[in-house]
Design a protein around this motif. Structure first.
Motif, mmCIF file in Angstrom:
data_model
loop_
_atom_site.group_PDB
_atom_site.id
_atom_site.type_symbol
_atom_site.label_atom_id
_atom_site.label_comp_id
_atom_site.label_asym_id
_atom_site.label_seq_id
_atom_site.Cartn_x
_atom_site.Cartn_y
_atom_site.Cartn_z
ATOM 1 N N MET A 144 -12.929 5.740 7.380
ATOM 2 C CA MET A 144 -12.084 5.457 8.551
ATOM 3 C C MET A 144 -11.044 6.559 8.770
ATOM 4 N N CYS A 180 -7.709 5.239 6.397
ATOM 5 C CA CYS A 180 -7.678 4.014 5.614
ATOM 6 C C CYS A 180 -8.166 4.387 4.225
ATOM 7 N N LEU A 184 -9.194 -6.226 4.089
ATOM 8 C CA LEU A 184 -7.999 -5.408 3.858
ATOM 9 C C LEU A 184 -8.162 -4.013 4.454
ATOM 10 N N HIS A 185 -7.205 -3.613 5.281
ATOM 11 C CA HIS A 185 -7.109 -2.221 5.715
ATOM 12 C C HIS A 185 -5.720 -1.722 5.357
ATOM 13 N N VAL A 205 -8.945 2.239 1.867
ATOM 14 C CA VAL A 205 -9.930 1.290 1.351
ATOM 15 C C VAL A 205 -11.318 1.692 1.829
ATOM 16 N N HIS A 206 -11.376 2.076 3.106
ATOM 17 C CA HIS A 206 -12.650 2.465 3.700
ATOM 18 C C HIS A 206 -12.567 3.951 3.998
HETATM 19 CU CU LIG Z 1 -10.034 -0.025 6.255
#
Ligand SMILES: [Cu+2]
Lengths: 868, 231
Positions: free
Chosen positions: B167, B161, B123-124, B163-164
């Motif tokens: 990023m 991003c 997931l991004h 989630v990360h």
């Molecule tokens: Cu991501």
């Protein structure tokens, strides 16, 4: 001696020269009167002519642009197609069909008629036949006749149905041709919509009649006998472009109104202009209408931000209006500056005093500090809200003496030395992260103040606090502010003892480096104390501070209820040379409240340090304080819902929720020190729609402790403080939030909500597909000390007891709409689902399925009970 | 007849006939100490870890072996007057691959299509922190998902991003086609600028902006070399 008169008898004399000359004068005078009446005294005619030229030009430009943007090849093609389809209506096929159709219709009519005749004959035969049967003798002749008629009817019927079929098929042919023409026509209309629109507008502007444009409000005003009085408003005679987008950048009086959204709610076609802008509505020259150049006009035009004063006329009970940020901020300035402490102000008679209680002041700081503060508060803290009373040394000494006397008798004990052992560096880090800086400036850390844009702070600046209070007091205060001051709005940040020691250690290092000289004060003499008491009463200190012995003092100054209509003649300009107008007087007074003091007239209003913007806002508020009231049906009803909203809003202002949260599009000043919007305290305008009332109650009573299993947003360093709200306050806030979301407080059993058994498993699979768990921990709450898998998003095990089920659906559809800048992405951009094979690709159903799964997370015990 | 196309045609003729075009070229050199590239730990998402055999470092400051600076956005800031430029029909691609954005810095024209692709089996979400253009924050939970976006107003904004958290990327939107991003050799070329005086700006996510005035002569182009210094 008489000179000889003319020998000619009077009958023979000729006066025609005089007659002609005077007749000439009379004629010229009449001509002049006509010209003056028609031209000179009607400057608006020229204005309208100029407008016509300007509007025609602007609209023609739009027309030209629309023409340029018009897809010319499509236009040519469509026109050709239309012409062709119209031409084809004169083709032999169409003509034959039309002729055939007409012929068939004619035959059909004939055939129908024949059928009807046959039927009449048949009826007649039937009657006689039946009659013969009744008479006991069957008449065969009639029977035969009847059979003949019936067969004739049948043959006509058959012919009719054949003809009808023929007619329908011919009509279908005709309709095909006609539909083609209609289709082309409407496509052409669509294509030329824009050009046609502008063409029509240009024509309308060109041909607009030169005439007075007038709006009449029959029942808005009242005369002194309380009868309806018509208000006539002719502003639009000159301000013709107020509603035309093309007139946005042109000079007045032709310019479009800058706030079309506001006009959509207050239609000038009905309300006129003077209801908000004031001015002499019937006048037809600019100077008279605007009331310029003469201080005696009754309703001069409201200029600049003053126009927002008018909102009060119909919305007087609302401290915030969404479409009127200037009005709202003016009201907030009044509330925050505590004007209601000395002046009676409608709507603000029930607010809490804005200053701290002084009943224990001697336990907080030393007499020297109190003396210097009373002398001039701005000297210690330039951004304090406390104004400067410009007391003399003697006066300040007496006031100090009284305060020290009454407060040192109050019982108050604090633990001594408990603060010891803190780490100042850690304390600084805490002060900078948990949220202290949202309200308190320290040294260079003034970003929040700057973003807020006010000349005053909502909480004391702490730059010199180490020289004002002792570490013992700081430690006691930060651990529980209500111990020292039960009515303080300083909340409890739930510091642990260790954290409190660190914070104390840091704050104690913040010293006043200026080393003010000690003054020898005589504080013990009864006469001095008595004099201090008198001064405190005289200057109305208890308007802002709770002072022992003066809890029930009344307001020391005048009511502001009709201040906006105060006449210039009633204002004393002292020795000043400023122009004698209401505006100038008020501005000067707010800039320096002692400006009009003379050697005879002593003034007591303290000196504020308002910025020019604040002066303008306070002035507009004062201007709004009038007894002008329109007919009741124009006034925004202050119904139960509005009352609930306003009550809760005042509590929100009192505890200053807006300092950190965005609420009704105001506030969130803490964003000055938090760069990433994801780390900001949430927007809470829609809280009523979002959370369950019992949860909100528990949360406000005791917001979750950072790091504990109850934390909703573990990633935030800023803490939601504990405000120690009473149940009544929480209830008022709840109703306020509900009101903002157009909801009523009702008893809802949120636990009765059952997920749809069909959707639930689908929701679970979407939840897995979307990898929601990447950010939302959804297992049982981690044990204290256990590393969490993720700190990116709220733990969903709490969703069932916290969120309203219908809100989750709205949230999933478009998170950014409800919480601007949220980290939560949308999985359904433009309302489209990325999963076409699930539930027929229906985004709404998929969202409902996810919701049903989410509310079932972390409820094993419950679901077991329900399945058993 | 479409009047606007006539105007554009006339302009083109004028450009071709009177002012010949030239290229602005240059390179972005770097001196001083660059911060040591930060190692990115992708432990939070095993899918990301799996895609990299070698350690991953941040792209905030990338100094090329030839002493130039990578990922600097160069563009014409002023000097084009009221000229209007139609967006090119070609799409640009912006990919999430190995839990990083490719490219890290991207220039695009107003109205041009940007195709945002998720190349990872995880997931991004792409969250634009634009100020002028409407913000968006769209999740792409599946590998191969695509999203097409267009931008209306010129600005440089960050994309991240959620989630990360490591990023990030930057997108520069321009009302004209005269922009470039420095690559592994630190050079750039703004092609076919009509003759005239221009202000060229260089933008770097850490070291900020620099401007330079250049004159593009009727024949031949101009040079604009930028120098960034680490601290
Ligand atoms: Cu991501």
């Amino acid at each position: 001696m008489f000179t000889k008169r003319s020998p000619r008898p009077i009958e023979e004399r000729n006066y025609s020269v005089y007659y002609i000359v005077f007749a000439g004068f009379l004629f010229l005078g009449t001509m002049w009167a006509v010209v003056d009446e028609v031209v000179t005294r009607r400057p608006w005619k020229d204005v309208q002519k100029d407008y016509q030229v300007l509007a025609t030009r602007k609209m023609s430009e739009q027309y030209d642009q629309a023409v340029a943007e018009l897809d010319s090849s499509a236009l040519v093609e469509l026109s050709a197609r239309l012409a062709a389809s119209q031409d084809s209506m004169s083709s032999p096929v169409y003509a034959a069909a039309l002729a055939g159709y007409d012929g068939v219709r004619e035959s059909l009519a004939k055939e129908n008629r024949r059928y009807q005749f046959a039927k009449s004959r048949g009826d007649e035969a039937y009657y006689f036949y039946k009659k013969s049967l009744h008479e006991g003798e069957e008449n065969p002749k009639e029977k035969e006749r009847l059979a003949g008629d019936e067969s004739e009817m049948a043959s006509h019927q058959a012919a009719i149905s054949t003809l009808e079929k023929e007619r329908d098929s011919l009509l279908a042919v005709l309709n095909r041709y006609r539909a083609e023409v209609r289709k082309n026509q409407s496509a052409l209309t669509d294509l030329r919509k824009k050009t046609d629109k502008w063409d029509a507008k240009v024509k309308k502007a060109e041909g607009a009649p030169i005439e007075i444009k007038q709006v009449m409000l029959v029942d808005y005003d009242k005369n002194p006998f309380n009868d309806a009085k018509a208000r006539i408003d002719r502003c639009q005679t000159c301000h013709q472009g107020w509603n035309e987008d093309v007139m946005e950048d042109v000079p007045q009086p032709y310019r479009r109104h800058p706030l079309p959204a506001l006009l959509a709610l207050h239609k000038p076609e009905i309300m006129g202009c003077t209801t908000c802008h004031r001015g002499q509505g019937t006048a037809l020259t600019a100077a008279t209408a605007h009331g310029e150049g003469d201080p005696f006009w009754e309703n001069p035009l409201l200029k600049g931000i003053d126009v927002w004063a008018s909102c009060t006329t119909c919305h007087e009970n609302q401290s915030h209006l969404d479409g009127a940020p200037v009005y709202s901020s003016a009201r907030r300035t009044i509330i925050e500056s505590g004007c209601f402490g000395c002046h009676e102000i409608k709507g603000y008679t029930d607010l809490q005093r804005i200053g701290p209680e002084l009943g224990k002041i001697a336990h907080k700081t030393d007499p020297q500090w109190i003396f210097r503060w009373v002398r001039n508060p701005k000297e210690y803290n330039p951004h304090t809200r406390m104004p400067n009373f410009r007391f003399s040394d003697d006066q300040a000494e007496a006031i100090t003496a009284y305060l020290v006397d009454v407060s040192s008798r109050a019982p108050f004990t604090i633990a001594h030395g408990a603060y010891a052992g803190g780490n100042a560096a850690k304390g600084k880090e805490l002060v900078e992260s948990v949220g202290c800086l949202a309200c308190h400036s320290i040294g260079e850390q003034t970003k929040v103040r700057e973003l807020r844009g006010s000349s005053y702070d909502m909480a004391p600046e702490l730059t010199r606090v180490g020289s004002k209070v002792t570490p013992d007091w700081i430690y006691d205060w930060v651990r529980n502010p209500r111990h020292y001051n039960p009515t303080t709005k300083m909340p409890n940040l739930r510091l642990t003892d260790g954290e409190a020691r660190d914070v104390t250690s840091y704050l104690s290092t913040l010293k006043d480096g200026r080393a003010p000289g000690e003054k020898i004060l005589d504080l013990g003499t009864a006469a001095t104390i008595k004099r201090g008491e008198g001064l405190i009463r005289e200057y109305g200190c208890s308007g802002c501070h709770l002072i022992p012995g003066m809890e029930k003092e009344s307001r020391v100054s005048v009511s502001l209820s009709n201040f906006g209509r105060k006449r210039v003649e009633e204002m004393d300009f002292g020795d000043t040379k400023i122009p004698h107008t209401w505006q100038e007087w008020v501005s000067a007074k707010l800039k320096n409240s002692r400006a009009f003091q003379t050697d005879r007239i002593v003034q007591k209003m303290p000196v504020f340090s308002f910025s020019d913007d604040e002066i303008a806002r306070v002035r507009l508020f004062l201007l709004s304080q009038t007894k002008d009231q329109p007919d009741a049906r124009y006034i925004q009803a202050f119904d139960a819902k509005q009352q609930q909203i306003e009550t809760g809003r005042k509590i929100a202002y009192q505890y200053n929720c807006q300092q950190c949260h965005q609420l009704e599009n105001e506030g969130r000043f803490i964003s000055a020190i938090i760069d990433d919007p994801a780390f900001l305290p949430p927007i809470i305008t829609g809280e009523g729609k979002k959370v369950q009332e019992p949860w909100l109650h528990d949360f406000l009573k005791n917001p979750s402790v950072a790091g504990s299993p109850n934390t909703i947003r573990p990633w935030l360093k800023t803490r939601m403080p504990t405000f120690s709200l009473t149940d009544a306050e929480i209830s008022a806030l709840t109703k306020y939030f509900l009101g903002l979301s157009n909801q009523e407080l009702e008893l809802r059993d949120y636990r009765a909500f059952q997920p749809d058994p069909v959707l639930l498993p689908v929701g679970k699979s979407i939840f897995t597909d979307f990898q929601c768990i990447k950010c939302h921990p959804s297992g049982p709450p981690p044990r204290p000390g256990e590393a969490t898998t993720s700190d990116l998003a709220p733990n969903l095990t709490k969703a069932r007891d916290r969120l309203k089920p219908e809100w989750i659906v709205e949230w999933l559809a478009d998170p950014n709409k409800l919480q601007e800048g949220t980290r939560m992405p949308t999985f359904f951009p433009d309302g489209q689902s990325p999963l076409p094979d699930v539930l027929g690709g229906d985004a709404r159903r998929q969202i409902t399925a996810i919701r049903d799964y989410v509310v079932s997370i972390g409820q094993p015990a419950r679901s077991q009970v329900s399945t058993r | 007849m479409n009047c606007r196309s006539v105007a554009v045609a006339a302009l083109l003729i004028a450009c071709a006939g009177v002012a010949t075009a030239g290229d602005v070229t240059g390179k972005v050199s770097f001196s001083g100490n660059a911060p040591k590239p930060a190692r990115i730990m992708m432990n939070a998402d095993p899918v990301c870890v799996k895609q990299h055999k070698t350690p991953v470092v941040g792209e905030e400051v990338v100094v090329n072996p030839n002493g130039t600076l990578k990922n600097v956005l160069i563009y014409v800031k002023e000097g084009l007057g009221s000229r209007k430029f139609d967006p090119p029909a070609a799409k640009l691609e912006f990919e999430q691959k190995g839990c990083q954005y490719t490219p890290h810095v991207l220039g695009i024209q107003v109205g041009q299509e940007l195709e945002i692709v998720n190349g990872d089996p995880t997931l991004h979400n792409v969250h634009s922190l634009s100020k002028e253009n409407a913000q968006f924050n769209v999740a792409q939970p599946k590998q191969g998902m695509k999203l097409t976006k267009k931008f209306d107003k010129p600005e440089v904004f960050k994309v991240k991003c959620e989630v990360h958290t490591w990023m990030s990327a930057y997108i520069g939107v321009f009302s004209h086609p005269y922009f470039a991003v420095t690559a592994d050799d630190g050079s750039f070329r703004l092609k076919n600028l009509p003759a005239g005086d221009y202000t060229i700006e260089a933008w770097h996510e850490k070291y900020g902006t620099q401007t330079m005035k250049v004159k593009v002569a009727a024949s031949g182009g101009a040079t604009a070399d930028f120098k960034y210094e680490g601290k």
